[in-house]
Design an enzyme around this catalytic site. Structure first.
Site, PDB file in Angstrom:
ATOM      1  N   ASP A   1      47.607  30.889  18.804  1.00  0.00           N
ATOM      2  CA  ASP A   1      48.358  30.772  20.049  1.00  0.00           C
ATOM      3  C   ASP A   1      48.387  29.271  20.361  1.00  0.00           C
ATOM      4  O   ASP A   1      47.687  28.472  19.724  1.00  0.00           O
ATOM      5  CB  ASP A   1      47.712  31.593  21.173  1.00  0.00           C
ATOM      6  CG  ASP A   1      48.733  31.871  22.297  1.00  0.00           C
ATOM      7  OD1 ASP A   1      49.752  31.156  22.363  1.00  0.00           O
ATOM      8  OD2 ASP A   1      48.503  32.789  23.105  1.00  0.00           O
TER       9      ASP A   1
HETATM   10  C1  BGC Z   1      51.505  32.282  24.874  1.00  0.00           C
HETATM   11  C2  BGC Z   1      52.166  32.873  23.640  1.00  0.00           C
HETATM   12  C3  BGC Z   1      53.428  32.120  23.348  1.00  0.00           C
HETATM   13  C4  BGC Z   1      53.102  30.655  23.160  1.00  0.00           C
HETATM   14  C5  BGC Z   1      54.293  29.785  22.843  1.00  0.00           C
HETATM   15  C6  BGC Z   1      51.357  30.782  24.809  1.00  0.00           C
HETATM   16  O1  BGC Z   1      51.056  30.287  26.062  1.00  0.00           O
HETATM   17  O2  BGC Z   1      50.272  32.894  25.091  1.00  0.00           O
HETATM   18  O3  BGC Z   1      52.427  34.238  23.834  1.00  0.00           O
HETATM   19  O4  BGC Z   1      54.060  32.673  22.232  1.00  0.00           O
HETATM   20  O5  BGC Z   1      52.531  30.154  24.363  1.00  0.00           O
HETATM   21  O6  BGC Z   1      55.122  29.666  23.937  1.00  0.00           O
END
Ligand code: BGC
Length: 721
Positions: free
Chosen positions: A253
């Site tokens: 993530d």
């Molecule tokens: C989120 C993810 C997301 C990523 C990219 C993170 O803050 O938890 O679900 O895909 O950001 O935007």
């Protein structure tokens, strides 16, 4: 010679690759790559891309959120929008709405259409879907997930992923694993039993890997038993890549990697977003300092880490590329076409859940001359924007007010806000400056003059509502809505409430209102879908994918106090164990406000002739259950046959019953159908912690056949030998 190799490589990349020869081709490419080139491929070069190898024609990988549409382009190295004008898309309903359809065929259409949009937008990885289990109504991200039941989530996620991936776009299954709250998500350490892990929190991930063959998975922010889940020995090496045989790419993530050695050893393949919190801050040009960048190279050069670890990551990345951007027969994709809007509208219509309908308040005759008061901010607010990374730039978003105005053209429609939230702001709540009392008074006046009041409220995508990054502060409706609804009910008895949210809310005013509809975040076609159900063009058939408790303390996670949710700031203990959602309500006999699987229709159905094909079964056999369904009402409609199973006199703790099969049936008025559902006997096993394996208990089981977890038509006893 060198030139020849390069040409050969390009030819190889261009050729269509079958599963059998892919690994050989990957080995060939690996031999050509320098240490620096391989290192580069394992971490980001911008907010949403990782580098290719230009010298060999190996492309970059481009990613985008997910999961309800393709997110607008984000700048190279900051979180601002890039300002493109060609990136507005079809917004599909939130995954809670999809889950509420209980219709896997619609999940397939969703995935296919979304995959086409991602492909057209030149994305290689679409960051979704999410299958974190709904554990508490406070989780700010529940709207992005598929509810509280592992079987429902597993059944719906498989066709969604297959639909996306048939476009040559990888789905990225998130957030693996146990990211079931947003509060302290970056560090909270989850302590949960092996049994709950395997029976509740992992099955949807397992199905996505073993049945849908997902090509990438996203690690989560939180820890599990003291180790960050993005580089986790047991979750990733042993379970995901070991037991389940996942051969794809584990993406972090954004900012969830924390250590070079652990990332190298415990399964992280592409590191994204380090130096950011995923949504706001950004350290410019930090990419060389990522855990899997310079520090990783240095540890390999010093002999502290084996280069084979890096090769395994690159092999996985190349495999994903042969499936996506290095595949020669990738479809072209398409975007904003009428067929995608139609898919979005159909899912929205089938996902809407009718919760209460006193004296057939709904449907409302669309041809009648009358005055309709449409009250509430959610009648007009954009609900595709906001909420964190799942925000969307919809090419068009039909608001509920617009939907009602179009469909109820003979009526006079008057809108009044009644309440307002402040402007959306990530990370803080900005209260509205408008005077709450004047807004209430104006709405009450409009309601008094109307023949009928339709109230559109619920939550929104603001901070501390249905929004990533933190949780809700309470289960109550925000912005003074309870008070407003009570006043509206006093002003006009003909009041129907339409709740737009991705979470359960308290409803202290329930006895005072005639009808309640649960509408989710429905995307581009929200207003059309809602007006379709209110007018009766669409007969509601959605079922709740999670329980609505009367009050927060009735929810399993909350009934064990703060150590269970949200934890003490460092650790939390999932004390409810396997008894999540309806498993808790049923077993503890705590009546929910609205039960899992519940949802009304404008017609009625009767289940009859319910039986199993045999009385006793052995390991590996199928339990075949047949049931007649009759549409006994006055309109065509759909019903979901739900089959739950419970073990009698189990030697271990068990939920009273668990969903094991379901089927949605469409019937015209008066029509009858025979349905057949099957359950694999092995799926009745529990996870035995003493042997770390599934254990099928012999003895008596009850099969419950019904149309909601609390609406069971018949119980049939069977025996497992
Ligand atoms: C989120 C993810 C997301 C990523 C990219 C993170 O803050 O938890 O679900 O895909 O950001 O935007």
């Amino acid at each position: 010679m060198r030139r020849f190799v390069v040409v050969l490589l390009v030819l190889l990349i261009g050729a269509q690759v079958t599963a059998n020869d892919m690994d050989a081709k990957i080995d060939n490419i690996l031999k050509q790559l320098t240490l620096d080139e391989k290192i580069a491929m394992t971490h980001a070069q911008s907010k949403f891309s990782s580098p290719g190898v230009p010298r060999l024609g190996i492309p970059e990988i481009w990613m985008s959120d997910g999961p309800h549409g393709v997110r607008a382009e984000i700048a190279w190295d900051s979180w601002s929008h890039a300002g493109w004008t060609s990136d507005s898309i079809t917004a599909f309903p939130a995954l809670t709405a999809l889950a509420a359809t209980f219709n896997p065929e619609l999940a397939s259409q969703y995935g296919t259409a979304l995959g086409e949009e991602a492909r057209y937008r030149k994305k290689d990885i679409l960051l979704g879907p999410g299958v974190n289990i709904y554990r508490t109504p406070l989780n700010g991200r529940n709207f992005e997930y598929m509810g509280e039941d592992p079987f429902l989530a597993a059944t719906m996620v498989v066709p969604y992923i297959k639909g996306i991936q048939q476009n040559g776009v990888s789905a990225c299954l998130k957030h693996y694993a146990l990211n079931n709250q947003e509060q302290w998500r970056g560090h909270i350490n989850v302590e949960v039993s092996d049994r709950a892990l395997h029976e509740i929190y992992l099955p949807a991930y397992k199905a996505a890997v073993t049945e849908a063959g997902v090509w990438s998975v996203m690690g989560a922010y939180n820890q599990f038993r003291g180790q960050h889940t993005t580089h986790h020995k047991s979750l990733i090496n042993d379970i995901l890549k070991g037991e389940w045989g996942f051969d794809g790419v584990l993406v972090s993530d954004w900012g969830s990697a924390h250590d070079t050695r652990e990332s190298a050893l415990y399964g992280l393949d592409i590191e994204m977003g380090t130096g950011t919190d995923g949504l706001t801050t950004s350290n410019e040009n930090a990419y060389d300092y990522y855990f899997l960048a310079k520090p990783f190279r240095e540890m390999i050069q010093k002999g502290e880490l084996d280069e084979a670890l890096l090769d395994d990551k690159v092999r996985r990345i190349l495999r994903l590329m042969f499936r996506t951007n290095m595949s020669s027969d990738r479809p072209l994709g398409r975007m904003n076409n009428p067929a995608h809007l139609e898919v979005a509208r159909k899912i929205a219509g089938e996902g809407i859940v009718l919760l209460k309908n006193r004296k057939s308040f709904f449907p409302v005759n669309p041809d009648k001359k009358m005055t309709i008061a449409v009250i509430g901010e959610n009648a007009v607010k954009s609900l595709t924007a906001g909420g964190g990374s799942s925000e969307l730039k919809a090419r068009d978003e039909v608001s509920p007010l617009r939907g009602i105005q179009e469909r109820f053209a003979s009526a006079e429609i008057i809108h009044s806000l009644g309440y307002v939230s402040g402007p959306p702001q990530y990370g803080s709540v900005i209260p509205s400056t408008q005077d709450a009392d004047s807004l209430i008074n104006a709405a009450v006046k409009v309601a008094m003059k109307a023949d009928l009041v339709l109230y559109f409220g619920g939550l929104n995508k603001n901070w501390n509502q249905d929004c990533e990054g933190d949780d809700r502060n309470s289960m109550a409706l925000p912005f003074g809505q309870d008070q407003l609804i009570n006043k509206l009910a006093r002003a006009n008895k003909n009041l129907g409430v339409i709740l737009v949210s991705g979470n359960a809310v308290e409803m202290p005013w329930l006895p005072e209102v005639k009808g309640v509809i649960q509408a989710w975040y429905l995307g581009s076609e929200a207003g059309h879908a809602i007006a379709g159900v209110i007018s009766g063009d669409v007969n509601p058939s959605g079922k709740l994918p999670f329980s609505f408790p009367v009050k927060l303390s009735d929810n399993a996670a909350h009934s064990f106090g703060e150590l269970s949710y949200p934890g003490d700031g460092k650790t939390q203990y999932y004390k409810e164990d396997i008894l999540v959602g309806y498993r808790w309500h049923d077993t503890q006999k705590i009546k929910p406000l609205f039960a899992f699987g519940y949802g009304m229709s404008y017609t009625s159905f009767k289940l009859s002739s319910i039986k199993t094909d045999k009385k006793s079964y052995g390991t590996g056999e199928l339990i075949n259950i047949s049931c007649k369904v009759t549409n006994t009402g006055k309109a065509a409609g759909s019903e979901v046959i739900q089959i739950y199973v419970g073990k009698l006199n189990s030697k271990v703790k068990r939920a009273a019953k668990e969903l094991k099969a379901f089927q949605k049936v469409h019937l015209s008025k008066g029509e009858k159908a025979s349905t057949k559902l099957a359950i694999d006997v092995n799926d009745l096993a529990f996870y035995d912690e003493t042997t770390s394996n599934w254990n099928l208990e012999k003895g008596d089981y009850l099969i419950y056949v019904g149309t909601a977890s609390n609406k069971i038509s018949k119980k049939v006893k069977i025996r497992i030998n």
